[in-house]
Design an enzyme around this catalytic site. Structure first.
Site, PDB file in Angstrom:
ATOM      1  N   GLY A  92     -18.792   2.608  -8.517  1.00 17.25           N
ATOM      2  CA  GLY A  92     -18.285   2.457  -7.144  1.00 17.25           C
ATOM      3  C   GLY A  92     -17.067   3.330  -6.895  1.00 17.25           C
ATOM      4  O   GLY A  92     -16.281   3.073  -5.991  1.00 17.25           O
ATOM      5  N   TYR A 118     -26.591  -5.821   3.288  1.00 12.19           N
ATOM      6  CA  TYR A 118     -25.632  -4.710   3.368  1.00 12.19           C
ATOM      7  C   TYR A 118     -25.022  -4.630   4.774  1.00 12.19           C
ATOM      8  O   TYR A 118     -25.724  -4.754   5.784  1.00 12.19           O
ATOM      9  CB  TYR A 118     -26.293  -3.373   2.996  1.00 12.19           C
ATOM     10  CG  TYR A 118     -26.617  -3.273   1.505  1.00 12.19           C
ATOM     11  CD1 TYR A 118     -26.119  -4.192   0.591  1.00 12.19           C
ATOM     12  CD2 TYR A 118     -27.426  -2.253   1.014  1.00 12.19           C
ATOM     13  CE1 TYR A 118     -26.402  -4.112  -0.762  1.00 12.19           C
ATOM     14  CE2 TYR A 118     -27.724  -2.159  -0.350  1.00 12.19           C
ATOM     15  CZ  TYR A 118     -27.209  -3.106  -1.226  1.00 12.19           C
ATOM     16  OH  TYR A 118     -27.499  -3.024  -2.574  1.00 12.19           O
ATOM     17  N   LYS A 161     -21.833 -19.406   0.825  1.00 10.89           N
ATOM     18  CA  LYS A 161     -22.668 -18.295   0.356  1.00 10.89           C
ATOM     19  C   LYS A 161     -23.595 -18.829  -0.736  1.00 10.89           C
ATOM     20  O   LYS A 161     -23.143 -19.533  -1.648  1.00 10.89           O
ATOM     21  CB  LYS A 161     -21.783 -17.174  -0.191  1.00 10.89           C
ATOM     22  CG  LYS A 161     -22.564 -15.926  -0.541  1.00 10.89           C
ATOM     23  CD  LYS A 161     -21.630 -14.796  -0.975  1.00 10.89           C
ATOM     24  CE  LYS A 161     -22.405 -13.528  -1.256  1.00 10.89           C
ATOM     25  NZ  LYS A 161     -21.559 -12.463  -1.841  1.00 10.89           N
TER      26      LYS A 161
HETATM   27  N1  LIG Z   1     -28.464  -4.553  -6.558  1.00  9.00           N
HETATM   28  C1  LIG Z   1     -27.169  -4.791  -6.394  1.00  9.00           C
HETATM   29  O1  LIG Z   1     -26.687  -5.913  -6.607  1.00  9.00           O
HETATM   30  C2  LIG Z   1     -26.293  -3.678  -5.930  1.00  9.00           C
HETATM   31  C3  LIG Z   1     -24.892  -3.827  -5.934  1.00  9.00           C
HETATM   32  C4  LIG Z   1     -24.113  -2.746  -5.510  1.00  9.00           C
HETATM   33  C5  LIG Z   1     -24.727  -1.569  -5.091  1.00  9.00           C
HETATM   34  N2  LIG Z   1     -26.099  -1.457  -5.075  1.00  9.00           N
HETATM   35  C6  LIG Z   1     -26.770  -0.209  -4.670  1.00  9.00           C
HETATM   36  O2  LIG Z   1     -26.186   0.854  -5.379  1.00  9.00           O
HETATM   37  C7  LIG Z   1     -25.802   1.863  -4.461  1.00  9.00           C
HETATM   38  C8  LIG Z   1     -24.667   2.648  -5.019  1.00  9.00           C
HETATM   39  O3  LIG Z   1     -23.525   1.822  -5.168  1.00  9.00           O
HETATM   40  P1  LIG Z   1     -22.077   2.460  -5.024  1.00  9.00           P
HETATM   41  O4  LIG Z   1     -21.896   2.981  -3.651  1.00  9.00           O
HETATM   42  O5  LIG Z   1     -21.089   1.509  -5.547  1.00  9.00           O
HETATM   43  O6  LIG Z   1     -22.301   3.715  -6.010  1.00  9.00           O
HETATM   44  P2  LIG Z   1     -21.383   4.808  -6.686  1.00  9.00           P
HETATM   45  O7  LIG Z   1     -22.152   6.093  -6.506  1.00  9.00           O
HETATM   46  O8  LIG Z   1     -21.034   4.330  -8.035  1.00  9.00           O
HETATM   47  O9  LIG Z   1     -20.027   4.850  -5.853  1.00  9.00           O
HETATM   48  C9  LIG Z   1     -19.939   5.491  -4.619  1.00  9.00           C
HETATM   49  C10 LIG Z   1     -18.486   5.393  -4.192  1.00  9.00           C
HETATM   50  O10 LIG Z   1     -17.711   6.256  -5.019  1.00  9.00           O
HETATM   51  C11 LIG Z   1     -16.915   7.069  -4.183  1.00  9.00           C
HETATM   52  N3  LIG Z   1     -16.623   8.339  -4.826  1.00  9.00           N
HETATM   53  C12 LIG Z   1     -15.377   8.769  -5.144  1.00  9.00           C
HETATM   54  N4  LIG Z   1     -15.428   9.968  -5.718  1.00  9.00           N
HETATM   55  C13 LIG Z   1     -16.718  10.331  -5.780  1.00  9.00           C
HETATM   56  C14 LIG Z   1     -17.393  11.478  -6.282  1.00  9.00           C
HETATM   57  N5  LIG Z   1     -16.754  12.509  -6.850  1.00  9.00           N
HETATM   58  N6  LIG Z   1     -18.718  11.519  -6.169  1.00  9.00           N
HETATM   59  C15 LIG Z   1     -19.385  10.500  -5.612  1.00  9.00           C
HETATM   60  N7  LIG Z   1     -18.805   9.367  -5.112  1.00  9.00           N
HETATM   61  C16 LIG Z   1     -17.466   9.290  -5.207  1.00  9.00           C
HETATM   62  C17 LIG Z   1     -17.722   7.217  -2.916  1.00  9.00           C
HETATM   63  O11 LIG Z   1     -16.832   7.574  -1.878  1.00  9.00           O
HETATM   64  P3  LIG Z   1     -17.317   8.477  -0.619  1.00  9.00           P
HETATM   65  O12 LIG Z   1     -18.370   7.701   0.099  1.00  9.00           O
HETATM   66  O13 LIG Z   1     -16.050   8.610   0.139  1.00  9.00           O
HETATM   67  O14 LIG Z   1     -17.816   9.789  -1.173  1.00  9.00           O
HETATM   68  C18 LIG Z   1     -18.289   5.820  -2.750  1.00  9.00           C
HETATM   69  O15 LIG Z   1     -17.332   4.949  -2.158  1.00  9.00           O
HETATM   70  C19 LIG Z   1     -25.524   1.105  -3.173  1.00  9.00           C
HETATM   71  O16 LIG Z   1     -25.591   1.928  -2.030  1.00  9.00           O
HETATM   72  C20 LIG Z   1     -26.628   0.094  -3.189  1.00  9.00           C
HETATM   73  O17 LIG Z   1     -27.822   0.681  -2.701  1.00  9.00           O
HETATM   74  C21 LIG Z   1     -26.871  -2.500  -5.490  1.00  9.00           C
END
Ligand SMILES: NC(=O)c1ccc[n+]([C@@H]2O[C@H](COP(=O)([O-])OP(=O)(O)OC[C@H]3O[C@@H](n4cnc5c(N)ncnc54)[C@H](OP(=O)(O)O)[C@@H]3O)[C@@H](O)[C@H]2O)c1
Length: 295
Positions: A215, A54, A98
């Site tokens: 996301g 990350y 990669k």
């Molecule tokens: N294992 C894997 O391969 C893998 C891959 C990807 C992710 N992950 C894990 O999953 C976690 C979550 O992924 P993600 O960040 O894509 O999750 P998510 O909760 O689906 O998306 C978060 C994103 O949505 C935005 N967003 C827009 N409106 C929102 C609202 N009303 N409420 C909440 N968020 C809103 C957020 O923006 P703001 O920040 O501006 O609020 C942020 O950019 C990562 O941090 C990581 O730990 C794992």
């Protein structure tokens, strides 16, 4: 906040806070990271999801700076991290391509890097980040078993594994795999019907759901968003709460991994438990997600 027991003897909060995007925040100071963690702790969210890759191998150190400045904070949390992806940046800048590496030496070195960067003496849960086509399951399985025996890692699991990848690795291990972290949301719902969830459910494994709001793509205009908005209004919560309640309703016991950097949004995570998600509401959302009624 509900707590969930995983195979291997670790317990995590039902909702998890992910730090993939921590380095994208305009403020990466220890005080601001602490404020986000405090907003989680106030709701009983104690599990933090990380990965070595990350932020181009920088996100663990951002959390580590916060731990260094806040003695005792780490002990209130379960720290999940991942290894196995080698991207030609940061500490792997000299890689030609990669790639994935699930060799013993890579796993052992990754554990040392994560412990050092996060300034911690053990990882609660280490996941193999992606299935590696060159995985020697005997070597990888033994390396994970030994990581647990060493005490540097309390439990081990996988991410983005298909059922056959899970069976292959587990067949060569003494330690039970604790979880599979997969993409699951109203915009990525194939796993509900393609055997991924069925495979985990048959073994009593709780999956972790990454990008549970797609996301952020869940908030793109369209029928799905309109349905989510309507149900949110009916329940007096925000749209994110409805999307998370949809995941929580599945009998496999999904652990959503939330990714927002916005503190007010973090504070509202537990609103997901307030949503009335009966069978027909679940299918209204699924229908909107599919763009058609079920057959
Ligand atoms: N294992 C894997 O391969 C893998 C891959 C990807 C992710 N992950 C894990 O999953 C976690 C979550 O992924 P993600 O960040 O894509 O999750 P998510 O909760 O689906 O998306 C978060 C994103 O949505 C935005 N967003 C827009 N409106 C929102 C609202 N009303 N409420 C909440 N968020 C809103 C957020 O923006 P703001 O920040 O501006 O609020 C942020 O950019 C990562 O941090 C990581 O730990 C794992």
């Amino acid at each position: 906040m509900e707590r969930v027991q995983l195979p291997g003897g670790i317990e995590m909060s039902r909702i998890v806070y992910g730090m993939w995007r921590v380095g994208e925040d305009a403020d990466t100071s220890p005080a601001h990271v602490r404020a986000k963690i405090d907003a989680c702790l106030e709701q009983g969210i104690t599990t933090i999801d990380q990965a070595d890759i990350y932020g181009g191998y920088t996100a663990e150190a951002i959390l580590g700076e916060c731990f260094k400045e806040n003695k005792g904070l780490r002990d209130q949390l379960e720290v999940v991290t991942k290894c196995g992806i080698v991207a030609p940046t940061g500490r792997y800048a000299d890689a030609r391509v990669k790639h994935y590496d699930t060799s013993r030496s890579h796993i052992e070195q990754s554990i040392e890097n994560s412990l050092r960067d996060m300034s911690i003496d053990h990882i609660d849960l280490l996941l193999i980040h992606r299935p590696d086509p060159l995985m020697d399951h005997h070597e990888t399985g033994a390396a994970l078993d030994d990581a647990v025996k060493s005490g540097k890692v309390r439990a081990v699991g996988v991410s983005n594994f298909r059922p056959w990848d899970w069976l292959l690795l587990q067949s060569a291990m003494e330690t039970p795999l604790a979880t599979n972290q997969i993409e699951l949301s109203l915009v990525a719902h194939e796993s509900f019907v393609n055997g991924d969830l069925a495979g985990l459910q048959s073994k009593g494994i709780h999956p972790m759901a990454w990008s549970p709001l797609g996301g952020g793509s869940l908030f793109n205009a369209g029928e799905l968003r309109e349905t989510v908005s309507r149900i949110a209004l009916q329940n007096g919560v925000d749209e994110a709460a409805v999307a998370i309640a949809w995941l929580l309703a599945h009998p496999v016991g999904i652990l959503p991994v939330m990714g927002t950097n916005t503190i007010d949004r973090i504070k509202a995570f537990s609103d997901a438990f307030k949503v009335e998600m009966d069978r027909q509401t679940w299918f209204e959302l699924y229908t909107a997600a599919l763009g058609r009624e079920v057959a």
